[in-house]
Enzyme design. Structure first.
Site, PDB file in Angstrom:
ATOM      1  N   HIS A  69       0.805  -1.223   0.000  1.00 22.53           N
ATOM      2  CA  HIS A  69       0.000   0.000   0.000  1.00 22.53           C
ATOM      3  C   HIS A  69       0.833   1.267   0.000  1.00 22.53           C
ATOM      4  O   HIS A  69       0.363   2.327   0.396  1.00 22.53           O
ATOM      5  CB  HIS A  69      -0.965  -0.011   1.199  1.00 22.53           C
ATOM      6  CG  HIS A  69      -1.938  -1.147   1.142  1.00 22.53           C
ATOM      7  ND1 HIS A  69      -2.551  -1.660   2.253  1.00 22.53           N
ATOM      8  CD2 HIS A  69      -2.377  -1.897   0.096  1.00 22.53           C
ATOM      9  CE1 HIS A  69      -3.340  -2.657   1.897  1.00 22.53           C
ATOM     10  NE2 HIS A  69      -3.248  -2.830   0.593  1.00 22.53           N
ATOM     11  N   SER A 117      -6.550  -7.403  10.318  1.00 18.62           N
ATOM     12  CA  SER A 117      -7.949  -7.844  10.466  1.00 18.62           C
ATOM     13  C   SER A 117      -8.376  -8.675   9.258  1.00 18.62           C
ATOM     14  O   SER A 117      -9.486  -9.190   9.219  1.00 18.62           O
ATOM     15  CB  SER A 117      -8.857  -6.616  10.615  1.00 18.62           C
ATOM     16  OG  SER A 117      -8.670  -5.743   9.505  1.00 18.62           O
TER      17      SER A 117
HETATM   18  C1  BV8 Z   1      -8.192  -2.463  -5.105  1.00 19.95           C
HETATM   19  C2  BV8 Z   1      -2.940   2.807   2.543  1.00 19.95           C
HETATM   20  C3  BV8 Z   1      -8.470  -2.969  -7.340  1.00 19.95           C
HETATM   21  C4  BV8 Z   1      -3.480   4.147   2.847  1.00 19.95           C
HETATM   22  C5  BV8 Z   1      -4.760   1.197   2.661  1.00 19.95           C
HETATM   23  C6  BV8 Z   1     -15.727  -1.070  -3.093  1.00 19.95           C
HETATM   24  C7  BV8 Z   1     -15.171  -0.023  -3.819  1.00 19.95           C
HETATM   25  C8  BV8 Z   1     -13.814   0.038  -4.120  1.00 19.95           C
HETATM   26  C9  BV8 Z   1     -12.985  -0.973  -3.669  1.00 19.95           C
HETATM   27  C10 BV8 Z   1     -13.561  -1.993  -2.934  1.00 19.95           C
HETATM   28  C11 BV8 Z   1     -14.904  -2.073  -2.644  1.00 19.95           C
HETATM   29  N1  BV8 Z   1     -15.119  -3.200  -1.906  1.00 19.95           N
HETATM   30  C12 BV8 Z   1     -13.957  -3.840  -1.709  1.00 19.95           C
HETATM   31  C13 BV8 Z   1     -13.021  -3.128  -2.341  1.00 19.95           C
HETATM   32  C14 BV8 Z   1     -11.663  -3.429  -2.386  1.00 19.95           C
HETATM   33  C15 BV8 Z   1     -10.977  -2.565  -1.323  1.00 19.95           C
HETATM   34  C16 BV8 Z   1     -11.234  -3.198   0.026  1.00 19.95           C
HETATM   35  O1  BV8 Z   1     -10.673  -4.206   0.330  1.00 19.95           O
HETATM   36  N2  BV8 Z   1     -12.125  -2.585   0.844  1.00 19.95           N
HETATM   37  C17 BV8 Z   1     -12.387  -3.171   2.141  1.00 19.95           C
HETATM   38  C18 BV8 Z   1     -12.726  -2.063   3.139  1.00 19.95           C
HETATM   39  C19 BV8 Z   1     -13.531  -4.170   2.011  1.00 19.95           C
HETATM   40  N3  BV8 Z   1      -9.577  -2.609  -1.661  1.00 19.95           N
HETATM   41  C20 BV8 Z   1      -9.055  -1.649  -2.435  1.00 19.95           C
HETATM   42  O2  BV8 Z   1      -9.647  -0.658  -2.797  1.00 19.95           O
HETATM   43  C21 BV8 Z   1      -7.628  -1.919  -2.859  1.00 19.95           C
HETATM   44  N4  BV8 Z   1      -7.509  -1.716  -4.272  1.00 19.95           N
HETATM   45  O3  BV8 Z   1      -9.007  -3.298  -4.792  1.00 19.95           O
HETATM   46  O4  BV8 Z   1      -7.861  -2.177  -6.380  1.00 19.95           O
HETATM   47  C22 BV8 Z   1      -9.372  -2.095  -8.101  1.00 19.95           C
HETATM   48  C23 BV8 Z   1      -8.958  -0.809  -8.436  1.00 19.95           C
HETATM   49  C24 BV8 Z   1      -9.797  -0.027  -9.198  1.00 19.95           C
HETATM   50  C25 BV8 Z   1     -11.037  -0.510  -9.551  1.00 19.95           C
HETATM   51  C26 BV8 Z   1     -11.444  -1.790  -9.163  1.00 19.95           C
HETATM   52  C27 BV8 Z   1     -10.600  -2.583  -8.429  1.00 19.95           C
HETATM   53  C28 BV8 Z   1      -6.697  -0.958  -2.176  1.00 19.95           C
HETATM   54  C29 BV8 Z   1      -6.695  -1.235  -0.694  1.00 19.95           C
HETATM   55  C30 BV8 Z   1      -5.584  -0.415  -0.043  1.00 19.95           C
HETATM   56  C31 BV8 Z   1      -6.185   0.712   0.736  1.00 19.95           C
HETATM   57  N5  BV8 Z   1      -5.104   1.430   1.427  1.00 19.95           N
HETATM   58  N6  BV8 Z   1      -3.710   1.808   3.242  1.00 19.95           N
HETATM   59  C32 BV8 Z   1      -3.198   4.536   4.265  1.00 19.95           C
HETATM   60  O5  BV8 Z   1      -2.580   3.781   5.028  1.00 19.95           O
HETATM   61  O6  BV8 Z   1      -3.623   5.635   4.630  1.00 19.95           O
HETATM   62  S1  BV8 Z   1      -5.640   0.046   3.507  1.00 19.95           S
HETATM   63  C33 BV8 Z   1      -5.334   0.273   5.133  1.00 19.95           C
HETATM   64  O7  BV8 Z   1      -6.377  -0.335   5.840  1.00 19.95           O
HETATM   65  C34 BV8 Z   1      -4.111  -0.452   5.594  1.00 19.95           C
HETATM   66  O8  BV8 Z   1      -3.067  -0.387   4.684  1.00 19.95           O
HETATM   67  C35 BV8 Z   1      -4.598  -1.831   5.853  1.00 19.95           C
HETATM   68  O9  BV8 Z   1      -4.478  -2.614   4.706  1.00 19.95           O
HETATM   69  C36 BV8 Z   1      -6.055  -1.632   6.118  1.00 19.95           C
HETATM   70  C37 BV8 Z   1      -6.327  -1.861   7.567  1.00 19.95           C
HETATM   71  O10 BV8 Z   1      -6.104  -3.212   7.757  1.00 19.95           O
HETATM   72  P1  BV8 Z   1      -5.174  -3.744   8.930  1.00 19.95           P
HETATM   73  O11 BV8 Z   1      -3.760  -3.459   8.606  1.00 19.95           O
HETATM   74  O12 BV8 Z   1      -5.578  -5.139   9.116  1.00 19.95           O
HETATM   75  O13 BV8 Z   1      -5.528  -2.864  10.174  1.00 19.95           O
HETATM   76  P2  BV8 Z   1      -6.824  -2.964  11.085  1.00 19.95           P
HETATM   77  O14 BV8 Z   1      -6.800  -1.769  11.954  1.00 19.95           O
HETATM   78  O15 BV8 Z   1      -8.022  -3.264  10.233  1.00 19.95           O
HETATM   79  O16 BV8 Z   1      -6.570  -4.280  11.969  1.00 19.95           O
HETATM   80  C38 BV8 Z   1      -5.492  -4.290  12.872  1.00 19.95           C
HETATM   81  C39 BV8 Z   1      -5.438  -5.682  13.438  1.00 19.95           C
HETATM   82  O17 BV8 Z   1      -4.348  -5.736  14.342  1.00 19.95           O
HETATM   83  C40 BV8 Z   1      -6.676  -6.085  14.207  1.00 19.95           C
HETATM   84  O18 BV8 Z   1      -7.092  -7.375  13.823  1.00 19.95           O
HETATM   85  C41 BV8 Z   1      -6.208  -6.073  15.681  1.00 19.95           C
HETATM   86  O19 BV8 Z   1      -6.846  -7.087  16.439  1.00 19.95           O
HETATM   87  C42 BV8 Z   1      -4.756  -6.390  15.513  1.00 19.95           C
HETATM   88  N7  BV8 Z   1      -3.885  -5.907  16.584  1.00 19.95           N
HETATM   89  C43 BV8 Z   1      -4.067  -4.845  17.398  1.00 19.95           C
HETATM   90  N8  BV8 Z   1      -2.998  -4.739  18.236  1.00 19.95           N
HETATM   91  C44 BV8 Z   1      -2.147  -5.753  17.922  1.00 19.95           C
HETATM   92  C45 BV8 Z   1      -2.705  -6.497  16.868  1.00 19.95           C
HETATM   93  N9  BV8 Z   1      -2.102  -7.565  16.333  1.00 19.95           N
HETATM   94  C46 BV8 Z   1      -0.915  -7.928  16.850  1.00 19.95           C
HETATM   95  N10 BV8 Z   1      -0.308  -7.264  17.865  1.00 19.95           N
HETATM   96  C47 BV8 Z   1      -0.889  -6.182  18.419  1.00 19.95           C
HETATM   97  N11 BV8 Z   1      -0.287  -5.524  19.421  1.00 19.95           N
END
Ligand code: BV8
Length: 235
Positions: free
Chosen positions: A118, A184
């Site tokens: 990303h 997640s």
């Molecule tokens: C794409 C960079 C193809 C920016 C990020 C509808 C419309 C458009 C797209 C979509 C749609 N539906 C689905 C999609 C696809 C979409 C997607 O997946 N959406 C999700 C919400 C369903 N994906 C995209 O758009 C991707 N591109 O599909 O392109 C395309 C293109 C054009 C046209 C058609 C198709 C791009 C996705 C990238 C987005 N950018 N980041 C920035 O950082 O500002 S995503 C961002 O959020 C992060 O990078 C990360 O990936 C995500 C969050 O996820 P996590 O890292 O898992 O973090 P989270 O907080 O959720 O969880 C943390 C975890 O840690 C928890 O489980 C917690 O329990 C745990 N934790 C907490 N403490 C600890 C721990 N674990 C261990 N130790 C600890 N101490």
């Protein structure tokens, strides 16, 4: 936490792929996205601001959010999980880090060849769109082209860097073990990486204090924090 069968597998492992998410940087003091939606960035909704549309609509608000995150990441230190993965990279034939994070902490811990699915918070790139003058006022600009700059990260709805997924998926096919650490497992296509391992008969270990969408499919789902559990795997 680490049962005998996993200990045995670790002893036989020489090629690992580790997918990391925001949770691996939580113990470095960087809030996860889930925290962000409740935490200090509650009024900065990643789903609204981490999009090109969000940037074009409110470029100053988006830049404020990223500038805050950039400063926080620069002040943060890699934690024991980042350091253990970097150490593993020296010990094993391969320990490929595939991260969703944009904070650069894996590289600062010493990991090489990190695949940043990303992008990276500390880099900018020019936008191709034209912003109305009043919106573009005092935004950072590219010194060569004069175009408005944006953070060099992948926003929702944007394609990942060329070849990043292909590189990660082909590395999995020759690996002995895949770790999913601190994610997640919701955001695509990153979340499909551990599933690709399972489809290819490569064991998957999840490390997360909470259960996720991946937990029931993983071969081991270790309920613990990254900084606590990852060094135990590497020991
Ligand atoms: C794409 C960079 C193809 C920016 C990020 C509808 C419309 C458009 C797209 C979509 C749609 N539906 C689905 C999609 C696809 C979409 C997607 O997946 N959406 C999700 C919400 C369903 N994906 C995209 O758009 C991707 N591109 O599909 O392109 C395309 C293109 C054009 C046209 C058609 C198709 C791009 C996705 C990238 C987005 N950018 N980041 C920035 O950082 O500002 S995503 C961002 O959020 C992060 O990078 C990360 O990936 C995500 C969050 O996820 P996590 O890292 O898992 O973090 P989270 O907080 O959720 O969880 C943390 C975890 O840690 C928890 O489980 C917690 O329990 C745990 N934790 C907490 N403490 C600890 C721990 N674990 C261990 N130790 C600890 N101490």
């Amino acid at each position: 936490m680490i049962d005998k069968s996993l200990q045995q597998l670790l002893r036989q492992t020489s090629n690992i792929v580790a997918l990391t998410g925001a949770g691996v940087s939580a113990e470095s003091g960087i809030p996860t996205f889930r925290d962000a939606q409740q935490g200090m960035w509650a009024n900065f909704d990643p789903m609204e601001l981490a999009t090109l549309e969000g940037f074009l609509r409110q470029p100053h608000k988006v830049w404020d959010w990223y500038q805050q995150r950039r400063e926080m990441a620069a002040k943060a230190q890699p934690n024991a999980a980042h350091l253990a993965l970097a150490e593993w990279q020296e010990q094993l034939e391969q320990c490929l880090i595939v991260t969703q994070n944009v904070d650069g902490l894996h590289q600062r811990a010493g990991s090489l060849h990190v695949i940043e699915l990303h992008g990276n918070l500390h880099r900018d790139r020019p936008i191709s769109q034209q912003l109305p003058a009043e919106k573009a006022a005092d935004l950072p600009r590219c010194p060569e082209t004069g175009n408005v700059l944006r953070p060099d990260v992948v926003w929702f709805g944007e394609m990942l860097p060329e070849g990043a997924m292909e590189q990660a998926l082909s590395a999995i096919e020759v690996s002995d073990l895949v770790l999913s650490i601190g994610t997640s497992a919701v955001v695509q296509p990153a979340a499909s990486i551990p599933l690709h391992a399972l489809e290819n008969g490569v064991p998957v270990v999840e490390i997360n204090p909470e259960t996720t969408e991946l937990s029931s499919a993983a071969d081991w789902s270790l309920r613990g924090s990254a900084a606590d559990v990852v060094p135990q795997l590497v020991a």
